[in-house]
Enzyme design. Sequence first.
Site, PDB file in Angstrom:
ATOM      1  N   GLU A 276      16.927  10.303  -8.262  1.00  0.00           N
ATOM      2  CA  GLU A 276      15.827  11.083  -7.691  1.00  0.00           C
ATOM      3  C   GLU A 276      15.244  11.989  -8.757  1.00  0.00           C
ATOM      4  OE1 GLU A 276      16.597  13.600  -4.358  1.00  0.00           O
ATOM      5  OE2 GLU A 276      17.744  12.093  -3.265  1.00  0.00           O
ATOM      6  N   GLU A 330       6.922  14.178   3.916  1.00  0.00           N
ATOM      7  CA  GLU A 330       7.758  13.972   5.106  1.00  0.00           C
ATOM      8  C   GLU A 330       7.765  15.255   5.946  1.00  0.00           C
ATOM      9  OE1 GLU A 330      11.528  11.740   4.076  1.00  0.00           O
ATOM     10  OE2 GLU A 330      10.723  12.111   2.074  1.00  0.00           O
ATOM     11  N   LYS A 333      11.219  17.316   7.294  1.00  0.00           N
ATOM     12  CA  LYS A 333      12.297  17.794   6.425  1.00  0.00           C
ATOM     13  C   LYS A 333      12.451  19.299   6.579  1.00  0.00           C
ATOM     14  CE  LYS A 333      13.192  16.335   2.437  1.00  0.00           C
ATOM     15  NZ  LYS A 333      13.129  16.101   0.979  1.00  0.00           N
ATOM     16  N   GLU A 339       9.888  21.050   0.221  1.00  0.00           N
ATOM     17  CA  GLU A 339      10.669  19.906   0.683  1.00  0.00           C
ATOM     18  C   GLU A 339       9.821  18.876   1.427  1.00  0.00           C
ATOM     19  OE1 GLU A 339      13.997  19.129   0.264  1.00  0.00           O
ATOM     20  OE2 GLU A 339      13.878  20.690  -1.253  1.00  0.00           O
TER      21      GLU A 339
END
Length: 394
Positions: A276, A330, A333, A339
């Site tokens: 990541e 997203e 999250k 985030e």
Amino acid sequence: MELRAIVLSSSSSFLQLPLLLLPLLLSANDAASAATAPLKFGINYGQIANNLPHPTQVSGLLQSLSVNRVKLYDADPAVLSAFAGTGVEFIVGNEDLHNLTDARKARAWVAQHVQPFLPATRITCVTVGNEVLSGKDTSAMQSLLPAMQSVHQALVDLGLSSKVNVSTAHSVNILATSYPPSAGAFREDLAQYIQPLLNFHAEVGSPFLINAYPFFAYKASPGSVSLPYVLFEPNPGVLDPNTNLTYDNMLYAQIDAVYAAMKAMGHADITVRISETGWPSRGDTDEVGATVQNAAAYNGNLMKRIAAGQGTPLKPDVPVDVFVFALFNEDMKPGQASERNYGLFYPNGTPVYNIGFDGASLSPSPTTSTFSSSSKPTGTFPVGVVVLLFALFL
């Protein structure tokens, strides 16, 4: 970065997803190299959202972009089925360490979530847990290696170990020292777990996975960390006095610090892969550096280096292997605003930012049961063309 997958909504619309073409980021030579050699990057397919496009649409998109490696945080059957026959390589995950330490349960999981999708879908790795050693759950830490061993044995018993290996992803915070890179060392309190893990990786030939985000270093100390240094932009670089190697970016320094830490534990026989990395386009008021401009610079500059096959100063002949995070923002999250803003795209298919690519439109893919995962969206793209899609899946 801790991530868990949830069930996707299949009703999301995927309207006119622009494809951002890589060649404009590259010199003519870089583009030619990208067209003739496999690109050493993959995408983290994060799914902590309730408004993402159906996996069949994502499959068609990735095929059109020649993206051939995807990392999941679970073994979502809808995703694995959607990519059958595409040739895309998958890393799938399981964080249920307690059950995986049981050999029978580990074999049952592999038999249900991995074996049925092979060989139509190319699953090449199973990750057990995520950033376990940087947490506080000592029970999970103790269970990590036994769980990995149980999954590996299940793969052996089912005749799959030659195709699928086993690993786990670590936060870069398992390092006690990362500067200079040649002095890289793992935390002493984790040595009891890391040493046998390294022995396992060497024995089975699986990679050591690291989640590394230079953004966090800059956010924590913007006054002392050089922004050009963390964004791969021109800067004087940092000299490692022990090796006389100069580092012009933090990510490569972190990779070589991990290699040094492994060597200090007797292992120079394990490959490091970045499972990541990425940069958020937006954050809370106290998240310095989380901007569209910085995200575009980090991801765009990293992609240029990957396409050129660049290695680190310590291992210049070994192309850096990266899974970028992530394709979509997203919305579910938890945590700070950053985030939820690592994506290259919004869920409706529009780009979060443009990093100098020409755009092309992608027609919406059908979401009915008659959709063929082998169908490709309209428009053709050269093999060397890669999109800003790396944010999708990493």
